[in-house]
Motif scaffolding. Structure first.
Motif, PDB file in Angstrom:
ATOM      1  N   ALA A  83       0.835  -1.213   0.000  1.00  0.00           N
ATOM      2  CA  ALA A  83       0.000   0.000   0.000  1.00  0.00           C
ATOM      3  C   ALA A  83       0.869   1.262   0.000  1.00  0.00           C
ATOM      4  CB  ALA A  83      -0.939  -0.010   1.204  1.00  0.00           C
ATOM      5  N   LYS A  84       1.944   1.257   0.783  1.00  0.00           N
ATOM      6  CA  LYS A  84       2.847   2.418   0.836  1.00  0.00           C
ATOM      7  C   LYS A  84       3.553   2.608  -0.510  1.00  0.00           C
ATOM      8  CE  LYS A  84       2.167   3.447   5.176  1.00  0.00           C
ATOM      9  NZ  LYS A  84       1.527   4.692   5.587  1.00  0.00           N
ATOM     10  N   ALA A  85       3.995   1.512  -1.119  1.00  0.00           N
ATOM     11  CA  ALA A  85       4.663   1.607  -2.422  1.00  0.00           C
ATOM     12  C   ALA A  85       3.702   2.139  -3.483  1.00  0.00           C
ATOM     13  CB  ALA A  85       5.215   0.241  -2.830  1.00  0.00           C
ATOM     14  N   THR A  86       2.464   1.700  -3.429  1.00  0.00           N
ATOM     15  CA  THR A  86       1.453   2.166  -4.381  1.00  0.00           C
ATOM     16  C   THR A  86       1.171   3.648  -4.188  1.00  0.00           C
ATOM     17  OG1 THR A  86       0.480  -0.048  -4.451  1.00  0.00           O
ATOM     18  CG2 THR A  86      -0.905   1.779  -5.207  1.00  0.00           C
ATOM     19  N   THR A  90       1.934   6.613  -6.966  1.00  0.00           N
ATOM     20  CA  THR A  90       0.948   7.601  -7.404  1.00  0.00           C
ATOM     21  C   THR A  90       1.530   9.009  -7.332  1.00  0.00           C
ATOM     22  OG1 THR A  90      -0.881   6.185  -6.716  1.00  0.00           O
ATOM     23  CG2 THR A  90      -1.364   8.527  -6.956  1.00  0.00           C
ATOM     24  N   LEU A  91       2.205   9.311  -6.235  1.00  0.00           N
ATOM     25  CA  LEU A  91       2.838  10.628  -6.084  1.00  0.00           C
ATOM     26  C   LEU A  91       3.931  10.848  -7.131  1.00  0.00           C
ATOM     27  CD1 LEU A  91       3.177  10.940  -2.203  1.00  0.00           C
ATOM     28  CD2 LEU A  91       1.789  12.381  -3.704  1.00  0.00           C
ATOM     29  N   GLY A  96       5.721  13.493 -12.102  1.00  0.00           N
ATOM     30  CA  GLY A  96       6.480  13.251 -13.325  1.00  0.00           C
ATOM     31  C   GLY A  96       7.907  12.805 -13.060  1.00  0.00           C
ATOM     32  N   ASN A  97       8.155  12.251 -11.881  1.00  0.00           N
ATOM     33  CA  ASN A  97       9.494  11.799 -11.521  1.00  0.00           C
ATOM     34  C   ASN A  97       9.632  10.326 -11.891  1.00  0.00           C
ATOM     35  OD1 ASN A  97      11.810  10.830 -10.191  1.00  0.00           O
ATOM     36  ND2 ASN A  97      11.659  12.435  -8.642  1.00  0.00           N
ATOM     37  N   GLU A 101       9.382   6.850  -9.757  1.00  0.00           N
ATOM     38  CA  GLU A 101       8.334   5.930 -10.201  1.00  0.00           C
ATOM     39  C   GLU A 101       8.905   4.522 -10.387  1.00  0.00           C
ATOM     40  OE1 GLU A 101       5.317   5.235 -14.003  1.00  0.00           O
ATOM     41  OE2 GLU A 101       6.461   7.099 -13.884  1.00  0.00           O
ATOM     42  N   ALA A 102      10.057   4.430 -11.014  1.00  0.00           N
ATOM     43  CA  ALA A 102      10.686   3.117 -11.234  1.00  0.00           C
ATOM     44  C   ALA A 102      11.021   2.441  -9.905  1.00  0.00           C
ATOM     45  CB  ALA A 102      11.944   3.280 -12.090  1.00  0.00           C
TER      46      ALA A 102
END
Length: 166
Positions: A83-86, A90-91, A96-97, A101-102
């Motif tokens: 949940a924290k990774a998700t 999203t952030l 646009g980072n 994101e990766a």
């Protein structure tokens, strides 16, 4: 004062990360929670992303420690980590980072592997690897390959696992 706020958030994040490495989980949780509170109050979503990723790492380590003694508690930690990774992903996407994101996708893949959702984990790790390659981030690629090797070993695909780890 904005720079000072970001510095304070970074300190909380760095201390939290170091304490995870030192296996001092309760202290790490306190520093990360305080950092998240500061990041949310200041609207610093970039640092919030990094704090959430460290909370993912914290959940992973707690879950691994609990895995044999209390599988249900370990499962809950892994679910919380996912949940924290998700949330972090999203952030990162909103900002646009692509690099963050990766990393978020890779962390999701790790949590999915630990939850034994192997197909989802493999898809997430493939996405993170492709993103890392597109960004020419060899450290990220190496971390994802190591995690993919663990996934392949968990699913008894040992020849493929060896290739990832070589």
């Amino acid at each position: 004062t904005q720079k000072l706020g970001a510095l304070e958030i970074n300190i909380h994040n760095s201390l939290g990360s170091a304490l995870i490495g030192a296996r001092r989980m309760d202290e790490a949780e306190k520093f990360l929670a305080a950092g998240i509170e500061l990041a949310e109050a200041s609207g610093n979503e970039s640092l919030l992303t990094k704090l959430l990723l460290n909370q993912t790492s914290l959940a992973k380590e707690r879950g691994l420690k609990l895995r044999d003694a209390d599988p249900a508690a370990a499962q809950a930690e892994f679910e919380q980590g996912l949940a924290k990774a998700t949330q972090a992903m999203t952030l990162a996407r909103q900002l646009g980072n692509r690099l963050d994101e990766a990393h978020c996708i890779a962390h999701s893949g790790t949590m999915l592997r630990l939850l034994e959702r192997y197909d989802d984990a493999e898809a997430a790790l493939a996405e993170a690897l492709a993103l890392g390659a597109a960004l020419t981030e060899p450290y990220l690629e190496a971390e994802v390959m190591r995690e993919r090797g663990a996934l392949l070993a968990d699913t008894h695909r040992l020849p493929e696992a060896r290739q990832c780890l070589e």
